[in-house]
Design a protein around this motif. Structure first.
Motif, short mmCIF file in Angstrom:
data_model
loop_
_atom_site.label_atom_id
_atom_site.label_comp_id
_atom_site.label_asym_id
_atom_site.label_seq_id
_atom_site.Cartn_x
_atom_site.Cartn_y
_atom_site.Cartn_z
N THR A 1 0.84 -1.21 0.00
CA THR A 1 0.00 0.00 0.00
C THR A 1 0.87 1.26 0.00
OG1 THR A 1 -1.69 -1.20 1.19
CG2 THR A 1 -1.85 1.19 1.30
N CYS A 2 1.92 1.27 0.83
CA CYS A 2 2.76 2.48 0.92
C CYS A 2 3.57 2.70 -0.36
CB CYS A 2 3.69 2.38 2.13
SG CYS A 2 2.78 2.51 3.68
N ARG B 1 1.28 3.95 -3.05
CA ARG B 1 0.90 5.36 -2.82
C ARG B 1 2.04 6.31 -3.19
NH1 ARG B 1 -2.74 8.15 0.68
NH2 ARG B 1 -2.58 10.30 -0.03
N LEU C 1 -4.65 3.36 -7.29
CA LEU C 1 -4.92 2.32 -6.28
C LEU C 1 -4.34 0.99 -6.73
CD1 LEU C 1 -8.61 3.18 -5.32
CD2 LEU C 1 -6.52 3.65 -4.02
#
Ligand code: ADP
Length: 260
Positions: A81-82, A85, A115
């Motif tokens: 996720t990081c 992003r 995403l």
């Protein structure tokens, strides 16, 4: 508003401080044997660089394999996720992210909104990671930047048949004994990493634009070998090794907004 993102990687710990969403400062140090201490030091160093104190932080997000042992994190968020992003913020057009770190490699697919839609990760084995190149650079008496530059410069390559780091090291010793030029061996090693990572990438599908992050993104030999295999240009953002910490800091910014 001041926030921090910390990526406690297997090899390097990175911290990024954002002030009102803008990159204010960063720090990078070896994780070593005590990941909690590395996280504390990286945060203090980054805060010191910005002339700020910990009390001013509205939120801290920790990621990376050492995130579980980061006591001061407001929240812990997965690396996928990081990194997704951070990469989407660095290059909004990015649809495929290839991240090669010290002991893992991951390929992340992003949609138009940045995403994560799919990913694949190898964290079981040093083959195809920065660790593999560190071992081989020592054997070839190159620094890491020298190995990357020599590989990118070399017009010839030698096939490295072993993917396992231990067997590949023996193979490199044999090639040195045969008098093969160091830059050809360096290129062969970068090609070997690229082979492994492309095999992973094909499983999630490679869509243009492709962004490369992680410490190994600084190795032009690996980047070119990947470009040759994928047939598309690969972009490397400024501060490629910090993308996980940057993504964590951006998530901390969202969190700080919600906590207010
Ligand atoms: P992790 O998050 O898993 O600790 P990083 O993304 O921080 O990994 O990358 C660490 C790796 O980056 C090291 O293993 C090293 O091989 C590689 N690396 C660091 N600096 C350079 C450089 N200047 N040139 C080439 N490779 C580098």
């Amino acid at each position: 508003m001041l926030v921090a993102g910390i990526d406690i990687g297997s090899t390097a710990t990175k911290a990024v401080i954002l002030a009102d969403g803008r990159w204010e400062s960063s720090a990078l140090l070896e994780t070593g044997a005590n990941s909690q201490r590395a996280a504390e030091q990286a945060l203090e160093e980054a805060l010191g660089g910005a002339g700020r104190t910990r009390a001013e932080l509205a939120a801290v997000v920790a990621t990376g394999y050492g995130r579980v042992s980061c006591p001061f994190a407001t929240r812990r968020v997965t690396e996928i996720t990081c990194h997704g992003r951070g990469a989407a913020a660095a290059l909004p057009a990015a649809r495929t992210v290839i991240d090669i770190g010290g002991q893992d490699a991951k390929v992340i697919r992003l949609d138009e909104g940045g995403l994560v839609t799919d990913f694949i990760m190898n964290d079981k084995c040093a083959a195809g990671t920065g660790r593999f190149l560190e071992v081989m650079a020592r054997r070839l008496e190159f620094t890491l930047p020298e190995l990357g530059e020599a590989a990118a410069r070399s017009r010839q390559t030698v096939a490295i048949s072993s993917t396992c780091t231990v067997f590949a090291e023996s193979e490199v010793i044999g090639l040195i004994a045969l008098g093969r030029p160091r830059e050809e061996i360096a290129r062969g090693l970068c090609e070997s990493i690229a082979d492994r990572v492309v095999g992973m990438a094909q499983r999630v599908g490679v869509v243009d634009e492709v962004l490369m992050t992680g410490g190994v993104a600084q190795n032009p030999g690996v980047r070119r070998a990947l470009e040759r295999r994928l047939g598309v240009p690969i972009r490397v953002p400024e501060r490629a090794q910090y993308m996980g910490a940057y993504g964590a800091a951006l998530i901390a910014l969202d969190l700080a907004g919600l906590l207010r």
